[in-house]
Design a protein around this motif. Structure first.
Motif, mmCIF file in Angstrom:
data_model
loop_
_atom_site.group_PDB
_atom_site.id
_atom_site.type_symbol
_atom_site.label_atom_id
_atom_site.label_comp_id
_atom_site.label_asym_id
_atom_site.label_seq_id
_atom_site.Cartn_x
_atom_site.Cartn_y
_atom_site.Cartn_z
ATOM 1 N N GLU A 279 0.811 -1.220 0.000
ATOM 2 C CA GLU A 279 0.000 0.000 0.000
ATOM 3 C C GLU A 279 0.845 1.271 0.000
ATOM 4 O O GLU A 279 0.309 2.379 -0.164
ATOM 5 N N LEU A 280 2.149 1.126 0.180
ATOM 6 C CA LEU A 280 3.041 2.284 0.213
ATOM 7 C C LEU A 280 3.754 2.462 -1.122
ATOM 8 O O LEU A 280 4.002 1.500 -1.850
ATOM 9 N N PRO A 281 4.128 3.706 -1.466
ATOM 10 C CA PRO A 281 4.699 4.001 -2.794
ATOM 11 C C PRO A 281 6.196 3.708 -2.909
ATOM 12 O O PRO A 281 6.967 4.524 -3.428
ATOM 13 N N SER A 326 4.099 5.030 15.863
ATOM 14 C CA SER A 326 3.977 5.612 17.198
ATOM 15 C C SER A 326 4.379 7.077 17.220
ATOM 16 O O SER A 326 3.919 7.847 18.062
ATOM 17 N N LYS A 327 5.228 7.473 16.265
ATOM 18 C CA LYS A 327 5.665 8.861 16.178
ATOM 19 C C LYS A 327 4.850 9.655 15.157
ATOM 20 O O LYS A 327 5.142 10.824 14.889
ATOM 21 N N GLY A 328 3.840 9.002 14.568
ATOM 22 C CA GLY A 328 2.960 9.683 13.619
ATOM 23 C C GLY A 328 3.621 10.044 12.309
ATOM 24 O O GLY A 328 3.260 11.034 11.664
ATOM 25 N N LEU A 329 4.578 9.218 11.859
ATOM 26 C CA LEU A 329 5.376 9.570 10.685
ATOM 27 C C LEU A 329 4.907 8.936 9.380
ATOM 28 O O LEU A 329 5.364 9.324 8.313
ATOM 29 N N ILE A 330 4.005 7.946 9.445
ATOM 30 C CA ILE A 330 3.638 7.258 8.207
ATOM 31 C C ILE A 330 2.144 7.278 7.917
ATOM 32 O O ILE A 330 1.680 6.591 7.018
ATOM 33 N N LYS A 331 1.389 8.083 8.618
ATOM 34 C CA LYS A 331 -0.060 8.060 8.433
ATOM 35 C C LYS A 331 -0.502 8.586 7.081
ATOM 36 O O LYS A 331 -1.608 8.312 6.625
ATOM 37 N N HIS A 332 0.371 9.350 6.402
ATOM 38 C CA HIS A 332 -0.016 9.924 5.114
ATOM 39 C C HIS A 332 0.702 9.242 3.941
ATOM 40 O O HIS A 332 0.754 9.772 2.841
ATOM 41 N N LEU A 333 1.246 8.051 4.187
ATOM 42 C CA LEU A 333 2.065 7.425 3.151
ATOM 43 C C LEU A 333 1.326 6.454 2.254
ATOM 44 O O LEU A 333 1.911 5.891 1.344
ATOM 45 N N LYS A 334 0.061 6.180 2.501
ATOM 46 C CA LYS A 334 -0.639 5.177 1.705
ATOM 47 C C LYS A 334 -0.705 5.577 0.232
ATOM 48 O O LYS A 334 -0.917 6.732 -0.117
ATOM 49 N N ARG A 335 -0.482 4.569 -0.606
ATOM 50 C CA ARG A 335 -0.509 4.807 -2.049
ATOM 51 C C ARG A 335 -1.899 5.280 -2.476
ATOM 52 O O ARG A 335 -2.917 4.700 -2.088
ATOM 53 N N GLN A 336 -1.934 6.325 -3.273
ATOM 54 C CA GLN A 336 -3.214 6.839 -3.740
ATOM 55 C C GLN A 336 -3.766 5.945 -4.847
ATOM 56 O O GLN A 336 -3.047 5.522 -5.746
ATOM 57 N N THR A 337 -5.050 5.635 -4.770
ATOM 58 C CA THR A 337 -5.702 4.834 -5.799
ATOM 59 C C THR A 337 -6.344 5.766 -6.816
ATOM 60 O O THR A 337 -7.138 6.636 -6.478
ATOM 61 N N ILE A 338 -5.981 5.597 -8.069
ATOM 62 C CA ILE A 338 -6.500 6.458 -9.125
ATOM 63 C C ILE A 338 -7.683 5.754 -9.793
ATOM 64 O O ILE A 338 -7.560 4.648 -10.316
ATOM 65 N N ARG A 339 -8.828 6.375 -9.751
ATOM 66 C CA ARG A 339 -10.019 5.795 -10.353
ATOM 67 C C ARG A 339 -10.337 6.512 -11.663
ATOM 68 O O ARG A 339 -10.369 7.730 -11.719
#
Length: 343
Positions: A279-281, A326-339
């Protein structure tokens, strides 16, 4: 990880000094030393900076067996107080700067080798029984003269002219510092052993992520890094800390010690990351340019023979990711799904 039983090496519970103990590796080393009953003198750059001191002072046993000293690697007078009275020294302090702002010689290279010599001189003057120094696998590669079919081991040294040409100043600093240390130890009759870790990963005890973890974080975000000239694999920070203590406690440990879980190429590393976290880029490497590197499981034979058992890659990565979360560093890393909508 390494064995837990006692051995016939250095007695536990004595006074040891750790230079640079507030960092990624150093914090884990101090924690393990305190857990094993040692009293620790630990050096930091600034005693007034809570980012260097607070996480150390919170460790179990720190209130009675940990004392912090302010030290400047280039000021010999500031080095000796922390070492005075110690039976052993763990030398970790060294500049970790990949891209110097101005002059790489004065910012990175000179502080590394001059600082190492200041620590070793103080150790000799104070009658220290053994010094364990952290070097790096970057002091081993690139080595154009290394046999193409042979796994990298402790006999390999990085080609200084080549890494200077590539402006790999951190690599230059580690190589020259280790060479200077070996030269001094030979002339002074100082008992020196060296650990050469690969890329160090794993959970951190520090309040913020240090450089090696920052690079991993950027890779998880989709950035690519050119490490083809020197990447040979990774190692868990907890195994590095444990290995340092094993080298100190075992008088049979001599020379250099390569420290990594397996010898792998950067293409292997990014493929494994992408497989673990689809799920990560993470950018998979399309062209393998590391045909000079022979893959191998268990290449750190000297440490394995001393009892070190390395943490599997997948556990190291998952524990690192838990730390990032735990440090809140990867919450915005999910790969974007292009529809795509077709009309």
């Amino acid at each position: 990880m390494a064995r837990d039983g006692s051995n016939d090496g250095a007695a536990r519970g004595g006074l040891v000094c750790v230079t640079g103990g507030s960092g990624f590796i150093g914090s884990w080393l101090v924690r393990l030393l305190l857990h094993r009953g040692y009293t620790v003198h630990d050096t930091v750059k600034n005693l007034q900076d809570e980012r260097e001191t607070k996480h150390l002072q919170a460790l179990d046993g720190a209130d009675t067996r940990l004392r912090l000293f302010q030290m400047d690697l280039l000021d010999a007078a500031s080095v000796q107080p922390a070492i005075d009275g110690a039976l052993g020294v763990f030398h970790l302090a060294s500049p970790v700067i990949l891209q110097p702002d101005r002059d790489p010689e004065t910012e990175v290279v000179e502080p590394a080798w001059k600082g190492a010599l200041n620590v070793l001189r103080a150790a000799k003057d104070c009658g220290v029984s053994r010094v364990v120094m952290v070097s790096s696998q970057t002091a081993m590669v690139p080595n154009p003269n290394w046999p193409a079919d042979k796994v990298i081991d402790e006999h390999s040294w990085a080609d200084v002219d080549l890494i200077k040409k590539h402006e790999l100043w951190y690599n230059v600093s580690k190589t020259l510092a280790e060479k200077a240390a070996w030269d001094f130890a030979a002339k002074a009759g100082l008992d020196l052993v060296v650990l050469n870790p690969a890329w160090v990963l794993g959970p951190t005890l520090t309040p913020s992520v240090t450089l090696s973890l920052h690079v991993l974080l950027q890779i998880l975000k989709g950035q690519s890094f050119d490490m083809d000239a020197f990447f040979i694999g990774s190692v868990d920070v907890r195994d590095v800390a444990e290995s340092l203590i094993v080298l100190y406690e075992n008088p049979s440990a001599q020379g250099r010690h390569l420290c990594l879980e397996s010898s792998q190429r950067m293409v292997d590393f990014t493929n494994q990351l992408s497989d673990l976290y689809p799920e990560l880029p993470v950018q998979r490497i399309q062209e393998d340019k590391q045909d000079w590197l022979v893959r191998a499981k268990g290449p750190s034979k000297k440490l394995i023979d001393l009892g070190v058992r390395f943490t599997p890659f997948e556990k190291t990565i998952r524990d690192t990711m838990d730390c990032f979360k735990s440090k809140g560093l990867i919450k915005h890393l999910k790969r974007q799904t292009i529809r795509k909508t077709f009309t």
